[in-house]
Scaffold this motif. Structure first.
Motif, PDB file in Angstrom:
ATOM      1  N   LEU A 180       0.828  -1.209   0.000  1.00 45.50           N
ATOM      2  CA  LEU A 180       0.000   0.000   0.000  1.00 45.50           C
ATOM      3  C   LEU A 180       0.862   1.260   0.000  1.00 45.50           C
ATOM      4  O   LEU A 180       0.558   2.229  -0.707  1.00 45.50           O
ATOM      5  N   VAL A 181       1.930   1.258   0.795  1.00 49.42           N
ATOM      6  CA  VAL A 181       2.815   2.424   0.847  1.00 49.42           C
ATOM      7  C   VAL A 181       3.457   2.668  -0.517  1.00 49.42           C
ATOM      8  O   VAL A 181       3.574   3.814  -0.973  1.00 49.42           O
ATOM      9  N   VAL A 182       3.848   1.580  -1.189  1.00 48.01           N
ATOM     10  CA  VAL A 182       4.460   1.729  -2.511  1.00 48.01           C
ATOM     11  C   VAL A 182       3.439   2.219  -3.527  1.00 48.01           C
ATOM     12  O   VAL A 182       3.737   3.086  -4.373  1.00 48.01           O
ATOM     13  N   LEU A 183       2.219   1.706  -3.449  1.00 46.09           N
ATOM     14  CA  LEU A 183       1.190   2.099  -4.411  1.00 46.09           C
ATOM     15  C   LEU A 183       0.769   3.550  -4.236  1.00 46.09           C
ATOM     16  O   LEU A 183       0.595   4.285  -5.218  1.00 46.09           O
ATOM     17  N   TYR A 184       0.596   3.979  -2.979  1.00 44.11           N
ATOM     18  CA  TYR A 184       0.061   5.313  -2.721  1.00 44.11           C
ATOM     19  C   TYR A 184       1.141   6.363  -2.453  1.00 44.11           C
ATOM     20  O   TYR A 184       0.825   7.542  -2.306  1.00 44.11           O
ATOM     21  N   HIS A 185       2.389   5.929  -2.340  1.00 45.75           N
ATOM     22  CA  HIS A 185       3.507   6.850  -2.112  1.00 45.75           C
ATOM     23  C   HIS A 185       3.306   7.684  -0.845  1.00 45.75           C
ATOM     24  O   HIS A 185       3.682   8.870  -0.805  1.00 45.75           O
ATOM     25  N   THR A 186       2.688   7.118   0.138  1.00 48.50           N
ATOM     26  CA  THR A 186       2.488   7.799   1.422  1.00 48.50           C
ATOM     27  C   THR A 186       2.260   6.751   2.499  1.00 48.50           C
ATOM     28  O   THR A 186       1.832   5.629   2.209  1.00 48.50           O
ATOM     29  N   THR A 187       2.532   7.137   3.743  1.00 43.64           N
ATOM     30  CA  THR A 187       2.234   6.262   4.879  1.00 43.64           C
ATOM     31  C   THR A 187       1.008   6.747   5.640  1.00 43.64           C
ATOM     32  O   THR A 187       0.648   6.163   6.657  1.00 43.64           O
ATOM     33  N   SER A 188       0.362   7.786   5.159  1.00 46.13           N
ATOM     34  CA  SER A 188      -0.809   8.350   5.829  1.00 46.13           C
ATOM     35  C   SER A 188      -2.048   7.510   5.520  1.00 46.13           C
ATOM     36  O   SER A 188      -2.427   7.344   4.353  1.00 46.13           O
ATOM     37  N   GLU A 200      -5.847   0.772 -11.988  1.00 46.28           N
ATOM     38  CA  GLU A 200      -6.341  -0.114 -13.033  1.00 46.28           C
ATOM     39  C   GLU A 200      -5.248  -1.097 -13.408  1.00 46.28           C
ATOM     40  O   GLU A 200      -4.068  -0.876 -13.139  1.00 46.28           O
ATOM     41  N   GLY A 201      -5.664  -2.179 -14.072  1.00 47.19           N
ATOM     42  CA  GLY A 201      -4.706  -3.143 -14.577  1.00 47.19           C
ATOM     43  C   GLY A 201      -3.922  -3.828 -13.481  1.00 47.19           C
ATOM     44  O   GLY A 201      -4.468  -4.295 -12.468  1.00 47.19           O
ATOM     45  N   GLN A 202      -2.609  -3.894 -13.685  1.00 48.90           N
ATOM     46  CA  GLN A 202      -1.746  -4.613 -12.746  1.00 48.90           C
ATOM     47  C   GLN A 202      -1.736  -3.962 -11.369  1.00 48.90           C
ATOM     48  O   GLN A 202      -1.712  -4.652 -10.354  1.00 48.90           O
ATOM     49  N   GLN A 203      -1.796  -2.642 -11.331  1.00 51.05           N
ATOM     50  CA  GLN A 203      -1.824  -1.961 -10.040  1.00 51.05           C
ATOM     51  C   GLN A 203      -3.097  -2.276  -9.265  1.00 51.05           C
ATOM     52  O   GLN A 203      -3.075  -2.397  -8.034  1.00 51.05           O
ATOM     53  N   ALA A 204      -4.207  -2.437  -9.974  1.00 54.47           N
ATOM     54  CA  ALA A 204      -5.457  -2.813  -9.308  1.00 54.47           C
ATOM     55  C   ALA A 204      -5.334  -4.215  -8.706  1.00 54.47           C
ATOM     56  O   ALA A 204      -5.833  -4.477  -7.599  1.00 54.47           O
ATOM     57  N   MET A 205      -4.666  -5.110  -9.409  1.00 52.90           N
ATOM     58  CA  MET A 205      -4.453  -6.458  -8.880  1.00 52.90           C
ATOM     59  C   MET A 205      -3.562  -6.412  -7.640  1.00 52.90           C
ATOM     60  O   MET A 205      -3.803  -7.128  -6.658  1.00 52.90           O
ATOM     61  N   ALA A 210      -2.982  -6.544  -1.722  1.00 53.95           N
ATOM     62  CA  ALA A 210      -2.621  -5.840  -0.485  1.00 53.95           C
ATOM     63  C   ALA A 210      -3.788  -5.810   0.486  1.00 53.95           C
ATOM     64  O   ALA A 210      -3.618  -5.994   1.700  1.00 53.95           O
ATOM     65  N   LEU A 211      -5.005  -5.602  -0.026  1.00 50.86           N
ATOM     66  CA  LEU A 211      -6.183  -5.573   0.848  1.00 50.86           C
ATOM     67  C   LEU A 211      -6.448  -6.941   1.461  1.00 50.86           C
ATOM     68  O   LEU A 211      -6.833  -7.041   2.633  1.00 50.86           O
ATOM     69  N   VAL A 212      -6.256  -7.994   0.691  1.00 50.50           N
ATOM     70  CA  VAL A 212      -6.434  -9.350   1.242  1.00 50.50           C
ATOM     71  C   VAL A 212      -5.442  -9.594   2.366  1.00 50.50           C
ATOM     72  O   VAL A 212      -5.786 -10.145   3.428  1.00 50.50           O
ATOM     73  N   MET A 213      -4.192  -9.175   2.179  1.00 51.32           N
ATOM     74  CA  MET A 213      -3.188  -9.344   3.224  1.00 51.32           C
ATOM     75  C   MET A 213      -3.520  -8.503   4.452  1.00 51.32           C
ATOM     76  O   MET A 213      -3.305  -8.928   5.592  1.00 51.32           O
ATOM     77  N   LEU A 214      -4.048  -7.308   4.205  1.00 48.76           N
ATOM     78  CA  LEU A 214      -4.466  -6.466   5.326  1.00 48.76           C
ATOM     79  C   LEU A 214      -5.585  -7.148   6.118  1.00 48.76           C
ATOM     80  O   LEU A 214      -5.587  -7.137   7.361  1.00 48.76           O
ATOM     81  N   LEU A 215      -6.518  -7.759   5.406  1.00 52.18           N
ATOM     82  CA  LEU A 215      -7.617  -8.454   6.067  1.00 52.18           C
ATOM     83  C   LEU A 215      -7.137  -9.683   6.821  1.00 52.18           C
ATOM     84  O   LEU A 215      -7.696 -10.033   7.865  1.00 52.18           O
ATOM     85  N   GLU A 267     -15.704  -1.176  -1.502  1.00 53.13           N
ATOM     86  CA  GLU A 267     -16.153  -1.481  -2.858  1.00 53.13           C
ATOM     87  C   GLU A 267     -15.124  -2.270  -3.645  1.00 53.13           C
ATOM     88  O   GLU A 267     -15.399  -2.688  -4.780  1.00 53.13           O
ATOM     89  N   ALA A 268     -13.938  -2.482  -3.080  1.00 52.17           N
ATOM     90  CA  ALA A 268     -12.927  -3.270  -3.769  1.00 52.17           C
ATOM     91  C   ALA A 268     -13.414  -4.705  -3.939  1.00 52.17           C
ATOM     92  O   ALA A 268     -14.168  -5.233  -3.105  1.00 52.17           O
ATOM     93  N   GLU A 269     -12.980  -5.355  -4.983  1.00 61.16           N
ATOM     94  CA  GLU A 269     -13.538  -6.656  -5.376  1.00 61.16           C
ATOM     95  C   GLU A 269     -13.438  -7.731  -4.291  1.00 61.16           C
ATOM     96  O   GLU A 269     -14.413  -8.441  -4.030  1.00 61.16           O
ATOM     97  N   PRO A 270     -12.286  -7.928  -3.624  1.00 61.89           N
ATOM     98  CA  PRO A 270     -12.214  -9.047  -2.665  1.00 61.89           C
ATOM     99  C   PRO A 270     -12.786  -8.727  -1.292  1.00 61.89           C
ATOM    100  O   PRO A 270     -12.893  -9.624  -0.448  1.00 61.89           O
ATOM    101  N   TRP A 271     -13.146  -7.479  -1.008  1.00 62.35           N
ATOM    102  CA  TRP A 271     -13.466  -7.064   0.355  1.00 62.35           C
ATOM    103  C   TRP A 271     -14.710  -7.752   0.911  1.00 62.35           C
ATOM    104  O   TRP A 271     -14.651  -8.496   1.890  1.00 62.35           O
TER     105      TRP A 271
END
Length: 973
Positions: A180-188, A200-205, A210-215, A267-271
């Motif tokens: 998540l930090v790499v994708l969003y370029h922030t720790t906030s 979109e695309g690979q970044q969306a995957m 990342a969300l699955v790991m967070l869960l 609203e993310a797909e795996p959530w």
């Protein structure tokens, strides 16, 4: 907020000092910090509800954009009130729960308060990296709290189980956080949620992963299937721990994380599939299991698992009305479940049992306890006018009016079924704890005698239970307070805003609620009538967990037996074969070899090199072990001459010290091995060994030659002389490189040294590692004491008492009197006594002079170690104990702590790790002075090296001497 977080970190450090004098009253002191934090949080309420979110930040690690950011929005405000309020009441409760006990309270009180601080920081931090740090801190502290009764096997196993499960989930979560930090370029966290799933695309995957790991981290922390089994096992902890960690705080951490990220990522797909499926299954599984339990605490534990599943679904669903209901349910659960756990603690403390079968007629004797238990159960089941009723009705309505989304019906049906189970085990709890029971023949069981508890013991459960009614009556105010969070999530399509209230009229949710309660009462009656005890499945999650651990243990044994053959030649041979194969392949695959070398750089090399080569050949033919070791050392001493003649005095000094210490270590080991290599331990497969040896030599020579022409860029080492002075403020390039320019490498090497010392000691010491010989030394008169003895008149004139003819032999070393006479050397004792302190002074000089002159912490430590070697050789193991009357582990730990501290402290001031600070001054008479903080790092190296040498001497020397003496005594006996 940051000041309160600091208070939570510092106050636990002073609590252990209060326990010996104040006993359990220390918990009242500990409760002051969460009370102050609760008051501060409550005072922030108007500001938070008005939308003016308090925010504090401190740049902690700027290079990684990590900040100590504290943000109190509505969700953080509610969680802070729960963490601090329930925490304060639990600490007050501990004052009576542990009354009359002192053992273990020092650590327990400190850890419990520190845990409250970690949770306080976790629910308020806006930095996801700091959140993951505090997340793991809560796991470690919960391990210590669950394992409070560490002498009991079940407590130790439960603590380890909770640690392994939550830490495993935390490690998976860490990977997701990094992504998540790499994708969003922030720790906030707030910035991530505000941005949402825009990829979109690979970044969306990658975001979905990342969300699955967070869960995974959240679900493991909150005991959601398949991680649910650790929570019932954690009931081996003291009841205050169960009430706080497993009802109000730690298990809420996962729920909090889901609630925190739901506004941005529901609203993310795996959530939703993960949240709904695992949450509902956990709710039903926990409810069914609670009906089978006969221990009141385990009934509540499985009930907690069930309701955590419900909270996961409601708060994680990601819809405005369900979020509002979920937050109300979160508050209600924290109140009624912690109250019930504390009530069980009162019963257990007064009656020494929690078994339903051993309790009968308690309710008539303890009406106050029974009434407030029923109130808490009513809130859990959802009976008006409690907050549980308000939250349950809001939950059912939010899914009934879920708009056109068909997925809302799945959680609705699951929650209705789960509510029926909740009512069933809630009734079972009240019946089991307070009702008068009958045996199988229908005879009334004898009444359990109830001693009245102290009034203060009842305060916390009564307050928490009573607050469930107060919160229910204040539902409109609760609606205003919680709407700030709910409004951050969109409403379901076709739905309308819902508002919390104690009475909404005769609506469908009310009838569903009443129906679930009646169904639960019927289910309770059926379970009691049928005496249902069967498992739902033929195995439990605990069986899977234990089977996994056994499988890992068996795999480890198989791997060890396959690779660890107990043969040093096998290990070394394997390393050499891999080395030759890998490096030869790389060399042969190279397209071009460039060689640039000189035959020699100084005439000394022409003399030293042949001697080293000759010593190597002779060492191969040596038949005595010690001879072989000495000949091998010749090559090391030859390197000393090469370094010295090549302008590297620092390396020469270090090399000669290392060779000397290594030779001594070999000598200590060889004492227990036959001097000559006989036929039974002679080299096998000599031809194969010779081929392998030649292959290693040729490969290494080829690498050295090719490396001379492999450089394609200017080496950075050419700038080290300037960098050492500009960055490290020192003129000794080698030393400054070790403690400053390449300090991380040195820290890793220190870790290796500590591991080596620990490994040697573990192999040699049988029962303990501490040096007990120094404890016997005081009974031996020292040489100085002998010189100070009064004179007595004799026929030959005045002499010291005891030193006349017929007196004992005078000792220059204290431990010398313990050495057998034939092994003593008076000359050696005199030399050691005269030189020891001088050598120590030289070692200290090398330590502090090493920044600008040859020396440093490593060389100084080796010199000090050599002084200890002299004491041991001259006076034996007792003299070594007198020379260093401290444990080697303390020196190793202190040195590593000092080195790590030198690396960490600059970070606290916003600098890079291991950044050094330089001071210089001019003082009249004393003159010019300089000091650089990297010297402290060097002091750490100095202590680690001394600790290493001391550990080697005590394990390979003194301990081997002791074991040899015991063997001789057994043989003589």
């Amino acid at each position: 907020m940051l000041i309160l977080l600091l208070a939570f970190a510092l106050v636990p450090l002073i609590l252990p000092a209060l326990v010996p004098r104040w006993g359990s009253r220390t918990f009242l002191v500990a409760a002051v910090v969460p009370i102050v934090a609760f008051g501060h949080t409550a005072l922030q309420g108007p500001r938070v509800l008005a939308g003016d979110i308090p925010f504090e930040t401190y740049a902690w690690i700027p290079n990684l954009q990590v900040r100590l950011s504290m943000q109190m929005d509505v969700l953080g405000w509610v969680m802070s009130l729960i963490v601090t309020g329930v925490g304060a009441l639990v600490l007050v409760y501990c004052r009576w729960y542990f009354a009359g006990k002192k053992e273990g309270l020092a650590l327990f009180s400190a850890v419990l308060l520190a845990f409250a601080g970690a949770m306080y920081g976790l629910v308020l931090t806006d930095d996801i990296v700091v959140l993951i740090m505090l997340w793991e801190v809560t796991s470690v502290l919960s391990y210590l709290l669950i394992g409070f009764y560490h002498r009991r096997g079940p407590s130790r196993r439960a603590a380890l189980q909770a640690l392994l499960v939550t830490t495993l989930g935390g490690l998976v979560m860490l990977i997701g956080v990094v992504m998540l930090v790499v994708l969003y370029h922030t720790t906030s966290i707030s910035d991530m949620i505000a941005t949402g799933p825009i990829f979109e695309g690979q970044q969306a995957m990658l975001l979905d992963a990342a969300l699955v790991m967070l869960l995974v981290g959240a679900l493991s922390k909150s005991a959601i299937f398949p991680f649910h089994f650790w929570l019932p096992g954690a009931m081996a902890a003291p009841t205050p721990v169960s009430a706080y960690l497993h009802a109000a705080a730690m298990v809420k951490a996962g729920i909090y994380l889901i609630a925190r990220f739901a506004p941005g990522f529901a609203e993310a797909e795996p959530w939703r599939p993960i949240i709904i499926a695992l949450g509902l299954f956990t709710m039903l599984l926990g409810g069914l299991q609670a009906l089978r339990e006969s221990d009141l605490k385990r009934v509540l534990a499985f009930g907690t698992v069930s309701q955590l599943g419900m909270l996961t679904v409601v708060l994680g669903y990601g819809e405005r009305n369900s979020a509002l209901a979920g937050l109300a349910l979160l508050i209600g659960h924290a109140l009624f479940k912690s109250a019930l756990f504390l009530i069980v603690g009162v019963i257990d403390r007064q009656l020494s049992t929690r078994d339903i079968g051993e309790l009968s007629g308690v309710g008539r004797q303890a009406p106050t306890l029974a009434v407030f238990s029923i109130i808490a159960i009513a809130s859990m089941v959802g009976v008006a006018p409690t907050v549980g009723f308000v939250a349950k009705e809001a939950t059912l309505t939010s899914f009934l009016e879920g708009g056109t989304d068909p997925s809302a019906w799945v959680p609705l049906v699951g929650i209705v079924l789960g509510s029926a189970l909740t009512a069933a085990y809630g009734i079972r709890f009240v019946w089991g704890a307070f009702w008068t029971k009958k045996d199988a023949a229908g005879q009334t069981l004898p009444r359990t005698e109830w001693p009245d508890p102290p009034l203060g013991f009842m305060v916390a459960p009564v307050v928490l239970s009573g607050l469930t009614v107060v919160a229910g009556a204040a539902a409109p105010l609760l609606d205003v307070a919680l709407a700030g969070y709910a409004d951050t999530i969109p409403e379901a399509e076709g739905g309308k805003p819902y508002h919390l209230a104690l009475w909404h009229g005769w609506e469908p949710a009310l009838f569903l609620s009443i129906g679930s309660i009646l169904a639960g009462a019927l289910l309770f009656w059926l379970v009691q009538r049928l005496q249902w005890k069967r498992r739902v499945l033929p195995f439990t999650a605990n069986d899977v967990y234990n089977g996994t651990l056994r499988g890992i243990a068996k795999l480890s044994v198989w791997t060890t037996s396959l690779t660890q053959r107990g043969s040093l030649p096998f290990y070394v041979g394997t390393i050499f074969v891999v080395f030759v194969a890998a490096e030869a392949t790389a060399l042969l695959a190279g397209t071009e070899w460039k060689i640039a070398y000189d035959a020699w750089q100084s005439p000394a090399q022409l003399i030293v090199a042949p001697i080293m080569i000759l010593a190597g050949f002779v060492a191969v033919r040596a038949r005595k072990r010690y001879t072989g070791v000495v000949l091998v050392s010749v090559t090391g001493l030859g390197m000393v001459l090469l370094f010295a003649t090549s302008g590297a005095p620092d390396l020469a000094l270090t090399q000669i010290l290392v060779e000397t210490v290594t030779l001594i270590a070999f000598a200590l080991v060889l004492r227990r091995i036959p001097a000559r290599m006989g036929d039974h331990n002679a080299s096998v497969l000599p031809v194969l060994r010779a081929i392998l040896g030649i292959g290693v030599g040729v490969t290494m020579a080829a690498i050295a030659l090719i490396a001379t022409g492999a450089r394609v860029a200017q080496p950075i080492s050419d700038s080290f002389a300037d960098l050492a002075y500009e960055i490290g403020n020192g003129k000794n390039v080698v030393n400054v490189t070790l403690v400053d320019l390449r300090g991380w490498d040195t820290m890793g090497e220190l870790s290796v040294l500590i591991l080596a010392a620990t490994g040697v000691a573990s192999l040699v010491f049988v029962t303990h590692r501490a040096d007990t010989w120094s404890q016997r030394i005081p009974s031996l008169p020292s040489a100085a004491a002998r010189f100070r003895r009064p004179l007595v008149e004799t026929a030959e004139g005045p002499r010291p008492r005891g030193s006349a003819s017929g007196g004992t032999r005078q000792a220059w070393l204290v431990g010398g009197q313990k050495v057998r006479p034939e092994n003593r050397s008076l000359m050696l004792e005199v030399i050691v006594r005269v030189l020891f302190h001088t050598i120590i002074v030289i070692s200290i000089y090398l330590l502090f002079a090493g920044h600008n002159l040859p020396g440093g912490g490593f060389a100084g430590g080796l010199v000090a170690g050599m002084a200890l070697v002299m004491r041991y050789v001259a006076g034996g193991r007792y003299e070594l104990g007198a020379a260093a009357p401290t444990d080697a582990g303390r020196l190793l730990g202190a040195g590593m702590l000092l080195a790590v501290g030198t690396a960490i402290v600059p970070v606290l001031f916003g600098q890079a790790p291991l950044t050094s600070t330089f001071w210089e001054w001019d003082i009249p008479v004393l003159g010019h002075g300089e000091f650089v903080t990297s010297t402290l790092f060097d002091v750490g190296v100095y202590l680690v090296v001394i600790g290493l040498v001391l550990d080697v001497l005590r394990s390979l020397g003194a301990e081997v001497d002791r074991q040899t003496q015991e063997q001789k005594e057994r043989v003589n006996a």
